[in-house]
Design a protein around this motif. Sequence first.
Motif, short mmCIF file in Angstrom:
data_model
loop_
_atom_site.label_atom_id
_atom_site.label_comp_id
_atom_site.label_asym_id
_atom_site.label_seq_id
_atom_site.Cartn_x
_atom_site.Cartn_y
_atom_site.Cartn_z
N ASN A 85 -0.01 -13.28 -9.87
CA ASN A 85 -0.88 -12.38 -10.52
C ASN A 85 -1.65 -11.45 -9.71
N LEU A 86 -1.17 -10.06 -9.89
CA LEU A 86 -1.66 -9.02 -8.92
C LEU A 86 -2.94 -8.53 -9.35
N SER A 104 -2.44 -15.85 -6.87
CA SER A 104 -3.22 -14.64 -7.25
C SER A 104 -3.64 -13.75 -6.25
N ILE A 105 -3.45 -12.49 -6.01
CA ILE A 105 -4.06 -11.52 -5.09
C ILE A 105 -4.92 -10.74 -5.83
N GLY A 106 -6.35 -10.82 -5.33
CA GLY A 106 -7.30 -10.05 -5.87
C GLY A 106 -7.28 -8.55 -6.12
N ASN A 107 -8.49 -7.84 -6.30
CA ASN A 107 -8.75 -6.55 -6.43
C ASN A 107 -8.89 -6.04 -5.19
N ASP A 108 -8.40 -4.65 -4.95
CA ASP A 108 -8.80 -3.90 -3.68
C ASP A 108 -8.40 -4.63 -2.56
N VAL A 109 -7.26 -5.41 -2.21
CA VAL A 109 -6.39 -6.04 -1.26
C VAL A 109 -5.65 -5.03 -0.62
N HIS A 110 -5.75 -5.13 0.73
CA HIS A 110 -4.71 -4.10 1.76
C HIS A 110 -3.88 -5.45 2.64
N ILE A 111 -2.62 -5.03 2.22
CA ILE A 111 -1.54 -5.95 2.78
C ILE A 111 -0.51 -5.25 3.72
N ILE A 134 -5.75 -15.09 -2.99
CA ILE A 134 -6.30 -14.20 -1.97
C ILE A 134 -7.45 -13.66 -2.78
N GLY A 135 -8.60 -13.35 -2.42
CA GLY A 135 -9.66 -12.87 -3.03
C GLY A 135 -9.70 -11.40 -3.01
N GLY A 153 -11.35 -15.88 0.99
CA GLY A 153 -12.19 -15.38 0.25
C GLY A 153 -12.50 -13.96 0.06
N HIS A 154 -13.43 -13.26 -0.84
CA HIS A 154 -13.71 -12.09 -0.87
C HIS A 154 -13.95 -11.40 0.24
#
Length: 177
Positions: A85-86, A104-111, A134-135, A153-154
């Motif tokens: 879940n992106l 799941s990979i949270g909002n505004d994540v940079h990879i 991933i928060g 966490g966030h």
Amino acid sequence: TPDVVAASEIPPPQPGLLRLLAEDLRTYDFDVTEVGLWVTAVHRVRKWADHLPGPFFRTPVRAAATAVLEGADWFFGIGVPPEVNLGRRLRIWHHGSIRLAARSIGNDVHIRPNTTFGAPPGAPDQSPPHWPTIGDKADIGAGACILGNVHVGHDAFVGANSLVLEDAPAGSVVLGV
């Protein structure tokens, strides 16, 4: 009465597919040559297809999206299983050796490149219950490995070449093992 749900317990409505794709385009600064943009977009189409009515529509869209995702994995080195879940505004910087098997990979994540999310080696199976979460606003450095049923966490920062095998609390910085 027990059937009444408090307004605070109702999740906010998710934007439609076109709004998500437009948001992704803005996240990638309108650079349509970014492979991460295409992988994210096709993954969203694949997830959207799961909700299409009847197999007549659902099956061909899912098959086409799955084929494109497999091609992106082979040719560009970005693998995102359909079960993931992106979140919104996900940014995959560059490409190559990226495997994002997360619940799941949270909002505004940079990879960053050479990143691995998934079950740890020797896990009884490689299914989503053994994948990390991933928060929001997490920043994952190049070469990082986040393995197992852990939570990042966030606002957490995972440094380059770090190995995460335990939960990383919100706002934490993880460096090394």
